[in-house]
Design an enzyme around this catalytic site. Structure first.
Site, short mmCIF file in Angstrom:
data_model
loop_
_atom_site.label_atom_id
_atom_site.label_comp_id
_atom_site.label_asym_id
_atom_site.label_seq_id
_atom_site.Cartn_x
_atom_site.Cartn_y
_atom_site.Cartn_z
CG ASP A 134 -9.06 -13.46 43.86
OD1 ASP A 134 -8.21 -13.89 43.08
OD2 ASP A 134 -8.91 -12.44 44.56
CG HIS A 194 -8.72 -9.86 49.00
ND1 HIS A 194 -9.82 -10.07 48.23
CD2 HIS A 194 -7.67 -10.38 48.30
CE1 HIS A 194 -9.45 -10.66 47.11
NE2 HIS A 194 -8.15 -10.88 47.12
CD GLU A 227 -4.30 -12.54 46.68
OE1 GLU A 227 -3.67 -12.47 45.61
OE2 GLU A 227 -5.39 -11.97 46.87
CD GLU A 321 -6.27 -14.92 45.18
OE1 GLU A 321 -5.71 -14.63 44.10
OE2 GLU A 321 -6.94 -14.11 45.85
CO CO Z 1 -7.15 -12.01 45.47
#
Ligand code: CO
Length: 336
Positions: A134, A194, A227, A321
């Site tokens: 991500d 996360h 992020e 991120e």
């Molecule tokens: Co993310």
């Protein structure tokens, strides 16, 4: 893609583990040789491969983010490249403009065009067998907002330098908040990084953008997406009510309409529990069935919808991120 803070999403303390009870489990010779014969790619290797694809797509997409470009083309090009490079789509590519912080992924036939003066966040998700990468970057077409982008990037890089096993996420939140405020902007308090798990984009532990009273302890072997969001606005996002991204909640609720059944079958096969876009479904399911099916599935909470999240109108938001694995003595950034 950011995790939104929810009322039930209370931070938990992870209990310290007793090293005495942390002995590796014993294996028989047979088990060890079996593993060797299979030569299966480990979760770490899958995280690495997903990360490589995500960074390559990010670098390829960067020059396409320019004034006059269609948001839809950016989404479609990024997702097509992920597939070409052997990855799966971890979540629909987000192209969020200006005060929009997260969860905007172009719907089919989206006419949104990047304008001079815009600030554009592109957030890309790749997975290999459910192991996710991500990564996000921001491009500003307003020179006055260059420091906003820098604030977000600097906050991410500074926080990443701190992380090793047993790091408390509250210390990351503090440094992120201090860094962004040092530039004269606000961090977004209700969005966070996360933990990642197999086919789970938003895992149990969160990485806040602000100092919090209680954090989570990061452990060796875990994967996370960190992020950072810097804003000229209030530092809080609201739901705009637009929904372009959904994910499947595993439930046993009975499904009535044929359209809803078609959606569930397609999503379970292609995305499992990972987020997907309405645009993808529109390519496979007729318009009316899709509209009725989505209505039934969201009402029954079989599908979770991700609202577009924005700070106040006229404000500007930057996001950066990376995904990393917590290693023995630090981290390995998979999306470098
Ligand atoms: Co993310």
């Amino acid at each position: 893609m950011a995790k939104r803070k929810e009322a039930k999403d209370k931070p938990k303390e992870t209990p310290e583990k007793d090293p005495e009870t942390e002995k590796p489990s014993e294996e028989t010779v047979e088990e060890v040789t079996e593993e060797k014969e299979e030569e299966e790619e480990s979760p770490e290797e899958k995280y690495r491969r997903a990360g490589k694809i995500a960074s390559q797509v990010r670098e390829e997409i960067l020059p396409q983010v320019k004034v006059g470009a269609l948001a839809l083309d950016i989404c479609e090009t990024a997702e097509a490249r992920i597939i070409e490079l052997g990855g799966g789509i971890g979540f629909p590519t987000n192209v969020s403009l200006n005060e929009v912080a997260a969860h905007y992924s172009s719907p089919a036939e989206d006419a949104t065009v990047i304008q001079d003066g815009d600030i554009v966040k592109v957030d890309i998700g790749v997975h290999i067998d459910g192991y996710i990468a991500d990564t996000a970057f921001t491009v500003s077409f307003d020179p006055e907002l260059d420091t906003l982008v820098e604030a977000s990037r600097e906050a991410l890089n500074t926080a990443l330098l701190l992380i090793r096993p047993k790091t408390n996420s509250k210390d990351l939140g503090k440094i992120i908040e201090d860094t962004i405020k040092g530039y004269g902007y606000r961090p977004i308090r209700d969005l966070s990084g996360h933990q990642l798990d197999e086919y789970i984009l938003h895992g149990a532990k969160s990485l806040p953008n602000i100092a919090v009273p209680h954090g989570s302890i990061l452990e060796e072997g875990e994967a996370y997406a960190l992020e950072t969001f810097a804003t000229t606005g209030t530092g809080s996002v609201h739901e705009t009510g637009q929904h372009y991204i959904y994910s499947l909640n595993p439930t046993r609720t009975p499904i009535r309409s044929q359209g809803a059944r078609d959606i569930v079958r397609l999503v379970a096969r292609e995305f499992k529990t990972l987020p997907f876009s309405r645009r993808y479904l529109a390519k496979h399911i007729p318009k009316l069935s899709l509209a009725l099916g989505l209505r039934e599935l969201t009402t029954k909470k079989i599908l979770r919808q991700y609202s577009v999240l924005a700070d106040t109108k006229g404000s500007r938001v930057a996001q950066t991120e990376h995904t990393f694995l917590v290693t023995k003595d630090g981290i390995e950034i998979t999306t470098k």
